[in-house]
Write a protein that holds these residues in place. Structure first.
Motif, PDB file in Angstrom:
ATOM      1  N   MET A 249       0.852  -1.162   0.000  1.00  0.00           N
ATOM      2  CA  MET A 249       0.000   0.000   0.000  1.00  0.00           C
ATOM      3  C   MET A 249       0.904   1.233   0.000  1.00  0.00           C
ATOM      4  N   PRO A 250       0.642   2.235  -0.846  1.00  0.00           N
ATOM      5  CA  PRO A 250       1.480   3.434  -0.908  1.00  0.00           C
ATOM      6  C   PRO A 250       1.194   4.379   0.267  1.00  0.00           C
ATOM      7  N   THR A 251       2.153   5.281   0.524  1.00  0.00           N
ATOM      8  CA  THR A 251       1.984   6.300   1.562  1.00  0.00           C
ATOM      9  C   THR A 251       2.392   7.653   0.999  1.00  0.00           C
ATOM     10  N   THR A 252       1.874   8.700   1.625  1.00  0.00           N
ATOM     11  CA  THR A 252       2.231  10.056   1.197  1.00  0.00           C
ATOM     12  C   THR A 252       3.680  10.342   1.598  1.00  0.00           C
ATOM     13  N   PRO A 253       4.398  11.194   0.832  1.00  0.00           N
ATOM     14  CA  PRO A 253       5.825  11.403   1.100  1.00  0.00           C
ATOM     15  C   PRO A 253       6.105  12.190   2.389  1.00  0.00           C
ATOM     16  N   THR A 254       5.296  13.134   2.751  1.00  0.00           N
ATOM     17  CA  THR A 254       5.596  13.979   3.904  1.00  0.00           C
ATOM     18  C   THR A 254       5.170  13.354   5.218  1.00  0.00           C
TER      19      THR A 254
ATOM     20  N   ALA B 289       3.637  10.190   5.601  1.00  0.00           N
ATOM     21  CA  ALA B 289       3.550   8.727   5.531  1.00  0.00           C
ATOM     22  C   ALA B 289       2.141   8.224   5.812  1.00  0.00           C
ATOM     23  N   LEU B 290       1.162   8.930   5.250  1.00  0.00           N
ATOM     24  CA  LEU B 290      -0.236   8.525   5.416  1.00  0.00           C
ATOM     25  C   LEU B 290      -0.562   7.467   4.361  1.00  0.00           C
ATOM     26  N   PRO B 291      -1.091   6.327   4.774  1.00  0.00           N
ATOM     27  CA  PRO B 291      -1.410   5.273   3.801  1.00  0.00           C
ATOM     28  C   PRO B 291      -2.676   5.611   3.023  1.00  0.00           C
ATOM     29  N   TYR B 292      -2.682   5.160   1.792  1.00  0.00           N
ATOM     30  CA  TYR B 292      -3.891   5.314   0.975  1.00  0.00           C
ATOM     31  C   TYR B 292      -3.982   4.119   0.035  1.00  0.00           C
ATOM     32  N   PRO B 293      -5.185   3.807  -0.435  1.00  0.00           N
ATOM     33  CA  PRO B 293      -5.321   2.624  -1.296  1.00  0.00           C
ATOM     34  C   PRO B 293      -4.738   2.886  -2.688  1.00  0.00           C
ATOM     35  N   ALA B 294      -4.076   1.886  -3.209  1.00  0.00           N
ATOM     36  CA  ALA B 294      -3.575   1.949  -4.584  1.00  0.00           C
ATOM     37  C   ALA B 294      -4.695   1.518  -5.523  1.00  0.00           C
ATOM     38  N   PRO B 295      -4.643   1.972  -6.752  1.00  0.00           N
ATOM     39  CA  PRO B 295      -5.701   1.567  -7.709  1.00  0.00           C
ATOM     40  C   PRO B 295      -5.804   0.054  -7.875  1.00  0.00           C
ATOM     41  N   THR B 296      -4.740  -0.645  -7.597  1.00  0.00           N
ATOM     42  CA  THR B 296      -4.762  -2.107  -7.779  1.00  0.00           C
ATOM     43  C   THR B 296      -5.234  -2.850  -6.526  1.00  0.00           C
TER      44      THR B 296
END
Length: 190
Positions: free
Chosen positions: A1-6, A8-15
C-alpha cells in the motif's frame, strides 16, 4: 500500500482489492492520530512558550558590592515551565529547552553616591560556555528612580546546564536598588 511522502499517510492503490479498504482506513486513522497528536503537542508549546520572570521588589534596597555582584530575586512574577527556584537558586532562571531565548533584565536605582559606577552584565550559561551581554561602558551609577535595562537573544544548545543571571559590573563600591527584574522567554527551535 502506498503512503504520502511527507506524513507517511497510507492510501489505497488503484490495484488494491475493494475488500482491503477497511484495513487501509484503519491504518490511515492510526497514522493520522499520531500525526495530529504531534501537531497538537507542538501547538500547546507554541501557544504558550516557556517563560519566566523573577523580580526583587522591596522598600529596603538590595546592596550589591564588588565581592558579590549577582542580583538575588525574591518574587516569581511568572513561570509556566518550572524555571525559577527561589529556595535553591534565587539568582537565576533555568533555560530548560534548546533553542533561541529572549533574555533581559532591568534595575531601578536608589540614591547612590556620586562617582559610583555600575553596568548590567547578563550572563547566559550554555553548558560550559557563557555568553555575556553587557552595558558596562555606562557612565555613573543608577540615580534614584533611574532605570538600567539590558537584553539579548541567546542560543541554547545544552538545556540540562543552561541558565541566565544578571550581575553588576562595578567599581569597588556598593550600589543599591529597590527593583530588579530578570526574564527569559523561549522564541524558536535552533
Amino acid at each position: 500500500m502506498p503512503t504520502t511522502p511527507t506524513w507517511a499517510l497510507p492510501y489505497p492503490a488503484p490495484t488494491d482489492a475493494p475488500c482491503a479498504l477497511p484495513a487501509v482506513l484503519d491504518q490511515l486513522a492510526a497514522r493520522l492520530d499520531t500525526v495530529l497528536g504531534a501537531i497538537a503537542a507542538d501547538q500547546a508549546t507554541l501557544g504558550r512558550p516557556p517563560t519566566a520572570v523573577a523580580s526583587y521588589q522591596s522598600s529596603t534596597p538590595q546592596a550589591i558590592s564588588n565581592t558579590n555582584r549577582i542580583v538575588q530575586f525574591n518574587t516569581v512574577e511568572q513561570d509556566n515551565a518550572g524555571m525559577i527556584d527561589l529556595g535553591r537558586q534565587a539568582d537565576r532562571i533555568l533555560l530548560p529547552r534548546a533553542g533561541y531565548w529572549s533574555v533581559g533584565a532591568h534595575l531601578i536605582g536608589t540614591n547612590n553616591s556620586p562617582g559610583s559606577y555600575a553596568g548590567l552584565v547578563l550572563n547566559v550559561a550554555n553548558g560550559a560556555s557563557v555568553v555575556q551581554f553587557d552595558d558596562t561602558d555606562r557612565d555613573g551609577a543608577p540615580a534614584d528612580g533611574e532605570l538600567y535595562s539590558i537584553g539579548g537573544l541567546a542560543q541554547v544548545t545544552t538545556p540540562a546546564a543552561a541558565w541566565v543571571d544578571v550581575r553588576l559590573g562595578l567599581n569597588p563600591i556598593t550600589i543599591t536598588f529597590t527593583t530588579a527584574v530578570l526574564w527569559a522567554t523561549w522564541i524558536a527551535d535552533l
